[in-house]
Design an enzyme around this catalytic site. Structure first.
Site, PDB file in Angstrom:
ATOM      1  N   ALA A  10       2.415 -19.531  19.881  1.00 37.89           N
ATOM      2  CA  ALA A  10       1.524 -19.070  18.819  1.00 37.89           C
ATOM      3  C   ALA A  10       1.438 -17.543  18.927  1.00 37.89           C
ATOM      4  O   ALA A  10       2.087 -16.933  19.783  1.00 37.89           O
ATOM      5  CB  ALA A  10       0.150 -19.712  18.975  1.00 37.89           C
ATOM      6  N   ASN A  12       0.029 -13.789  19.794  1.00 36.37           N
ATOM      7  CA  ASN A  12      -0.688 -13.140  20.898  1.00 36.37           C
ATOM      8  C   ASN A  12      -0.473 -13.810  22.245  1.00 36.37           C
ATOM      9  O   ASN A  12      -1.361 -13.823  23.091  1.00 36.37           O
ATOM     10  CB  ASN A  12      -2.188 -13.046  20.589  1.00 36.37           C
ATOM     11  CG  ASN A  12      -2.469 -12.213  19.353  1.00 36.37           C
ATOM     12  OD1 ASN A  12      -1.746 -11.258  19.075  1.00 36.37           O
ATOM     13  ND2 ASN A  12      -3.497 -12.575  18.608  1.00 36.37           N
ATOM     14  N   GLU A  89      10.679 -11.509  16.655  1.00 38.51           N
ATOM     15  CA  GLU A  89      10.258 -12.182  15.419  1.00 38.51           C
ATOM     16  C   GLU A  89      11.372 -13.106  14.905  1.00 38.51           C
ATOM     17  O   GLU A  89      11.727 -13.105  13.720  1.00 38.51           O
ATOM     18  CB  GLU A  89       9.861 -11.163  14.352  1.00 38.51           C
ATOM     19  CG  GLU A  89       8.763 -10.201  14.766  1.00 38.51           C
ATOM     20  CD  GLU A  89       7.403 -10.859  14.977  1.00 38.51           C
ATOM     21  OE1 GLU A  89       7.263 -12.067  14.703  1.00 38.51           O
ATOM     22  OE2 GLU A  89       6.471 -10.156  15.431  1.00 38.51           O
TER      23      GLU A  89
END
Length: 207
Positions: A10, A12, A89
């Site tokens: 997820a 962070n 990413e």
């Protein structure tokens, strides 16, 4: 033996920090790395990979129709032997680009470390994550926690009132002001409209 790794989590959980640490480890041993990042994520500036704790590095920004195998080949032809390819990413990769990463491993014998989210704000797989989960040699979960104290595995997109957003485009670049990592149980709760989630606050200083 070179492998394709997918580090997923997820938000962070320290994905970019881990990527930058891996790049540093290669450089410390005198090995070059190639860092790739989607052009659409310009929060730290185009062609810059940056973590929340202040670490950053230059990267090659790519579009969804770019050939990542060719980028790696060109880099090797220009600058010499490559120790590792790192992708930030990675959820934004296309299916064909994930295949190209596997070709970097299998044809160029170069390890690839990809870092990204597993699911979007609706709990659905991103295209890049779907095929990394299917084709990677090694899957590694990076863990973070929900505000309830449970392990966070989902991401919620919130509006300015802290309410979960259930509709909209899959890709909408944002940080802690727009996305919150939660447990599956909390995800079900807020998506049903049974609660409000505050955007995450800056972390407490280390002591």
């Amino acid at each position: 033996m070179a492998k394709l790794y997918f580090y997923y989590s997820a938000m962070n959980a320290g994905k970019t920090t881990t990527l930058l640490q891996s790049a540093y480890n290669y450089h410390e041993r005198g090995m070059r790395t190639l860092v790739l990042t989607p052009r659409l994520d310009t929060r730290a500036g185009e062609g810059i990979v940056a973590s929340r704790i202040g670490l950053k590095a230059k990267a090659i920004a790519f579009e969804r129709d770019d050939d990542l195998l060719q980028i790696a080949r060109d880099d090797i032809a220009t600058r010499g032997e490559l120790g590792c390819v790192l992708v930030d990413e990675a959820q934004f990769l296309s299916k064909s680009q994930v295949w190209q990463l596997s070709e970097i491993v299998d044809k160029l014998k170069t390890p690839v470390l990809a870092y990204g989210l597993r699911t979007d704000f609706r709990g659905e797989l991103f295209e890049g994550s779907q095929y990394l989960l299917a084709w990677a040699d090694n899957l590694v979960e990076l863990k973070t926690i929900c505000h309830t104290g449970k392990k966070a595995t989902m991401v919620v997109r919130v509006d300015e009132n802290g309410r979960a957003v259930t509709d909209g485009p899959q890709v909408e670049i944002g940080g802690n002001d727009r996305y919150v990592s939660v447990s599956r149980a909390e995800f079900k709760k807020v998506m049903a409209g049974e609660g409000r989630i505050e955007a995450q606050q800056p972390p407490l200083p280390l002591e």
